[in-house]
Scaffold this motif. Structure first.
Motif, PDB file in Angstrom:
ATOM      1  N   VAL A  89       0.839  -1.211   0.000  1.00  0.00           N
ATOM      2  CA  VAL A  89       0.000   0.000   0.000  1.00  0.00           C
ATOM      3  C   VAL A  89       0.867   1.252   0.000  1.00  0.00           C
ATOM      4  N   ILE A  90       1.827   1.309   0.908  1.00  0.00           N
ATOM      5  CA  ILE A  90       2.679   2.497   1.001  1.00  0.00           C
ATOM      6  C   ILE A  90       3.515   2.665  -0.262  1.00  0.00           C
ATOM      7  N   SER A  91       4.004   1.569  -0.818  1.00  0.00           N
ATOM      8  CA  SER A  91       4.844   1.659  -2.014  1.00  0.00           C
ATOM      9  C   SER A  91       4.052   2.110  -3.230  1.00  0.00           C
ATOM     10  N   ILE A  92       2.824   1.610  -3.378  1.00  0.00           N
ATOM     11  CA  ILE A  92       1.988   2.048  -4.498  1.00  0.00           C
ATOM     12  C   ILE A  92       1.711   3.547  -4.404  1.00  0.00           C
ATOM     13  N   LEU A  93       1.347   4.012  -3.221  1.00  0.00           N
ATOM     14  CA  LEU A  93       1.016   5.427  -3.060  1.00  0.00           C
ATOM     15  C   LEU A  93       2.235   6.319  -3.276  1.00  0.00           C
ATOM     16  N   SER A  94       3.388   5.907  -2.725  1.00  0.00           N
ATOM     17  CA  SER A  94       4.583   6.735  -2.896  1.00  0.00           C
ATOM     18  C   SER A  94       5.056   6.720  -4.349  1.00  0.00           C
ATOM     19  N   ALA A  95       4.994   5.556  -5.022  1.00  0.00           N
ATOM     20  CA  ALA A  95       5.376   5.485  -6.432  1.00  0.00           C
ATOM     21  C   ALA A  95       4.411   6.293  -7.297  1.00  0.00           C
ATOM     22  N   TYR A  96       3.133   6.257  -6.974  1.00  0.00           N
ATOM     23  CA  TYR A  96       2.122   7.037  -7.699  1.00  0.00           C
ATOM     24  C   TYR A  96       2.414   8.523  -7.564  1.00  0.00           C
ATOM     25  N   ALA A  97       2.783   8.949  -6.356  1.00  0.00           N
ATOM     26  CA  ALA A  97       3.031  10.376  -6.126  1.00  0.00           C
ATOM     27  C   ALA A  97       4.241  10.867  -6.915  1.00  0.00           C
ATOM     28  N   VAL A  98       5.349  10.125  -6.866  1.00  0.00           N
ATOM     29  CA  VAL A  98       6.569  10.614  -7.524  1.00  0.00           C
ATOM     30  C   VAL A  98       6.531  10.422  -9.035  1.00  0.00           C
ATOM     31  N   THR A  99       5.561   9.644  -9.544  1.00  0.00           N
ATOM     32  CA  THR A  99       5.476   9.407 -10.987  1.00  0.00           C
ATOM     33  C   THR A  99       4.528  10.372 -11.682  1.00  0.00           C
ATOM     34  N   PHE A 100       3.367  10.637 -11.072  1.00  0.00           N
ATOM     35  CA  PHE A 100       2.317  11.384 -11.781  1.00  0.00           C
ATOM     36  C   PHE A 100       2.046  12.776 -11.217  1.00  0.00           C
ATOM     37  N   PHE A 101       2.612  13.101 -10.077  1.00  0.00           N
ATOM     38  CA  PHE A 101       2.368  14.421  -9.501  1.00  0.00           C
ATOM     39  C   PHE A 101       3.630  15.268  -9.618  1.00  0.00           C
ATOM     40  N   ARG A 102       3.431  16.549  -9.793  1.00  0.00           N
ATOM     41  CA  ARG A 102       4.539  17.491  -9.871  1.00  0.00           C
ATOM     42  C   ARG A 102       4.503  18.369  -8.619  1.00  0.00           C
ATOM     43  N   PHE A 103       5.522  18.247  -7.801  1.00  0.00           N
ATOM     44  CA  PHE A 103       5.598  19.044  -6.577  1.00  0.00           C
ATOM     45  C   PHE A 103       7.065  19.318  -6.279  1.00  0.00           C
ATOM     46  N   PRO A 104       7.365  20.347  -5.488  1.00  0.00           N
ATOM     47  CA  PRO A 104       8.769  20.688  -5.202  1.00  0.00           C
ATOM     48  C   PRO A 104       9.523  19.517  -4.567  1.00  0.00           C
ATOM     49  N   PHE A 105      10.757  19.346  -5.008  1.00  0.00           N
ATOM     50  CA  PHE A 105      11.652  18.321  -4.480  1.00  0.00           C
ATOM     51  C   PHE A 105      11.105  16.901  -4.678  1.00  0.00           C
ATOM     52  N   ARG A 106      10.379  16.733  -5.784  1.00  0.00           N
ATOM     53  CA  ARG A 106       9.798  15.410  -6.073  1.00  0.00           C
ATOM     54  C   ARG A 106      10.891  14.365  -6.258  1.00  0.00           C
ATOM     55  N   MET A 107      11.878  14.645  -7.080  1.00  0.00           N
ATOM     56  CA  MET A 107      12.945  13.682  -7.324  1.00  0.00           C
ATOM     57  C   MET A 107      13.866  13.542  -6.103  1.00  0.00           C
ATOM     58  N   ALA A 109      12.772  13.563  -3.086  1.00  0.00           N
ATOM     59  CA  ALA A 109      12.049  12.599  -2.251  1.00  0.00           C
ATOM     60  C   ALA A 109      12.255  11.182  -2.765  1.00  0.00           C
ATOM     61  N   PHE A 110      12.200  11.010  -4.092  1.00  0.00           N
ATOM     62  CA  PHE A 110      12.387   9.667  -4.649  1.00  0.00           C
ATOM     63  C   PHE A 110      13.783   9.138  -4.354  1.00  0.00           C
ATOM     64  N   TRP A 111      14.800   9.953  -4.566  1.00  0.00           N
ATOM     65  CA  TRP A 111      16.164   9.489  -4.342  1.00  0.00           C
ATOM     66  C   TRP A 111      16.444   9.265  -2.856  1.00  0.00           C
ATOM     67  N   THR A 112      15.764  10.019  -2.007  1.00  0.00           N
ATOM     68  CA  THR A 112      15.892   9.763  -0.569  1.00  0.00           C
ATOM     69  C   THR A 112      15.339   8.384  -0.219  1.00  0.00           C
ATOM     70  N   ILE A 113      14.199   8.041  -0.836  1.00  0.00           N
ATOM     71  CA  ILE A 113      13.639   6.700  -0.634  1.00  0.00           C
ATOM     72  C   ILE A 113      14.585   5.647  -1.191  1.00  0.00           C
ATOM     73  N   PHE A 114      15.136   5.915  -2.362  1.00  0.00           N
ATOM     74  CA  PHE A 114      16.022   4.944  -3.015  1.00  0.00           C
ATOM     75  C   PHE A 114      17.290   4.693  -2.193  1.00  0.00           C
ATOM     76  N   ILE A 115      17.831   5.753  -1.583  1.00  0.00           N
ATOM     77  CA  ILE A 115      19.072   5.623  -0.822  1.00  0.00           C
ATOM     78  C   ILE A 115      18.880   4.700   0.381  1.00  0.00           C
ATOM     79  N   THR A 116      17.661   4.622   0.901  1.00  0.00           N
ATOM     80  CA  THR A 116      17.429   3.757   2.072  1.00  0.00           C
ATOM     81  C   THR A 116      17.661   2.285   1.750  1.00  0.00           C
ATOM     82  N   LEU A 117      17.774   1.934   0.472  1.00  0.00           N
ATOM     83  CA  LEU A 117      18.135   0.559   0.116  1.00  0.00           C
ATOM     84  C   LEU A 117      19.500   0.179   0.703  1.00  0.00           C
ATOM     85  N   MET A 118      20.330   1.169   0.937  1.00  0.00           N
ATOM     86  CA  MET A 118      21.658   0.909   1.471  1.00  0.00           C
ATOM     87  C   MET A 118      21.665   0.784   2.997  1.00  0.00           C
ATOM     88  N   LEU A 119      20.500   0.945   3.629  1.00  0.00           N
ATOM     89  CA  LEU A 119      20.412   0.894   5.083  1.00  0.00           C
ATOM     90  C   LEU A 119      19.528  -0.273   5.518  1.00  0.00           C
TER      91      LEU A 119
END
Length: 276
Positions: A89-107, A109-119
Motif C-alpha cells: 500500500v505504502i509503495s503504491i502510493l509513494s510510487a504514484y506520487a513521484v510518478t504522476f504528480f509534480r511538486f517541489p523536491f519530487r525527485m 524525495a524519490f532518491w531519498t527513498i532509493f538511498i534507504t536501500l543501502m540501510l
C-alpha cells in the motif's frame, strides 16, 4: 526439435531436487521418532506411524520453553500479512506520487527513498528501537510490524511499472473525468496486478522469516513468532525434545510454501513481465 531426451539435464535436475528434498524429508521423518534416539544420532528416513501425533501435540502444547505452536503460527501469519500489505500500500502510493504528480523536491524525495536501500534493518536497529520505545510500542503487535512496513524496493518497482503506462492512457482517463483516486484504482492497480502478486509473495516470506527485530522488540512470550519459538525450543543437548523441534520446523515451512504454490502463476508472471 528432434524429440531426443536431454538425459544430462534431467539427471542434474533430479540431483537438484534430491538435494533440496532430502533434508526436508529427514526432518519430516525425524519428527516422528523418539527424542532420545534423535539425540543419539539415530535418525531414520522411514517415519514411525505411531509418531505422527507429535504435530497435533506441538500445535496445542508447543515444547518446554516455548508457546503453543498454533499461537506462534498465528502471530507469524499476522506479522507477515501486515508487513506485506503495508509495504504494498505504502509503495503504491509513494510510487504514484513521484510518478504522476509534480511538486517541489519530487525527485529529491524519490532518491531519498532509493538511498534507504543501502540501510538494512541491522544498521538502523538501535534508532528504530529507540523510536518504538518512545512511542510505547515495545511488546505490541504494531511494534513488530510498523518499522518493517516501508519498502524502497517495492516503491522502485511500482514506479518503473507506472512509467511504462502510455501517456495516451493517462490523457484518456483525464478526458473521461477520472480523478487521481479513480485513475489509481481503475487503471494503475489492474496494470500492476502481476507485479503486486509477485511482491506479495516475496514480502510475505520476508515478514515470515524475520528474526532479529522480533527478538528485540517483543520480549513478551505471547508475541513470539514461529522463528523465535524454534530457537527457544532448543535448550541443552540433553534437554531438547528434537522431535518437537523438527515437527515445529515442518509446520513453520507450510504457510510460506502454500503462499508460493497458490500464487505461483502470478508470481512467475510478475517476475517475467518487465513492462505492460
Amino acid at each position: 526439435m528432434n524429440g531426443r531426451i536431454d538425459w544430462p539435464a534431467h539427471v542434474m535436475l533430479g540431483l537438484g531436487v534430491l538435494l533440496f528434498i532430502l533434508p526436508i524429508w529427514l526432518v519430516l521423518a525425524g519428527a516422528t521418532l523418539d527424542p532420545a534416539a534423535i539425540a543419539r544420532g539415530e535418525l531414520s528416513l522411514v517415519p514411525r506411524l505411531d509418531g505422527w501425533g507429535v504435530y497435533a501435540a506441538v500445535l496445542a502444547e508447543g515444547a518446554p520453553g516455548a508457546q503453543p505452536v498454533g499461537r506462534m503460527l498465528l502471530v507469524s501469519a499476522g506479522m507477515a500479512l501486515a508487513i506485506a500489505a503495508g509495504k504494498i500500500v505504502i509503495s503504491i502510493l509513494s510510487a504514484y506520487a513521484v510518478t504522476f504528480f509534480r511538486f517541489p523536491f519530487r525527485m529529491t524525495a524519490f532518491w531519498t527513498i532509493f538511498i534507504t536501500l543501502m540501510l538494512p534493518v541491522e544498521v538502523r536497529i538501535m534508532p528504530t528501537y529507540s523510536v518504538m520505545s518512545d512511542l510505547s510500542l515495545i511488546n505490541t503487535f504494531p511494534g513488530l510490524t510498523v518499522p518493517l512496513i516501508a519498502s524502497a524496493t517495492a516503491t522502485l518497482l511500482f514506479r518503473q511499472t507506472f512509467l511504462a503506462v502510455p501517456d495516451e492512457l493517462v490523457e484518456a482517463a483525464r478526458m473521461d473525468g477520472a480523478g487521481p483516486l479513480r485513475f489509481l484504482k481503475d487503471i494503475l492497480i489492474p496494470v500492476s496486478a502481476a507485479n503486486l502478486a509477485a511482491l506479495f509473495v516475496i514480502l510475505f516470506v520476508y515478514g515470515w522469516n524475520q528474526y532479529l527485530w522480533p527478538l528485540l522488540v517483543a520480549t513478551n512470550p505471547r508475541l513470539d513468532t514461529i522463528v523465535i519459538g524454534i530457537v527457544k525450543m532448543i535448550g541443552t543437548e540433553t534437554q531438547t525434545e528434537w522431535n518437537r523441534v523438527m515437527a515445529t520446523a515442518v509446520l513453520a515451512l507450510l504457510p510460506p510454501v502454500a503462499v508460493v504454490v497458490l500464487m505461483q502463476r502470478w508470481f512467475v508472471k510478475g517476475l517475467t513481465e518487465g513492462e505492460k
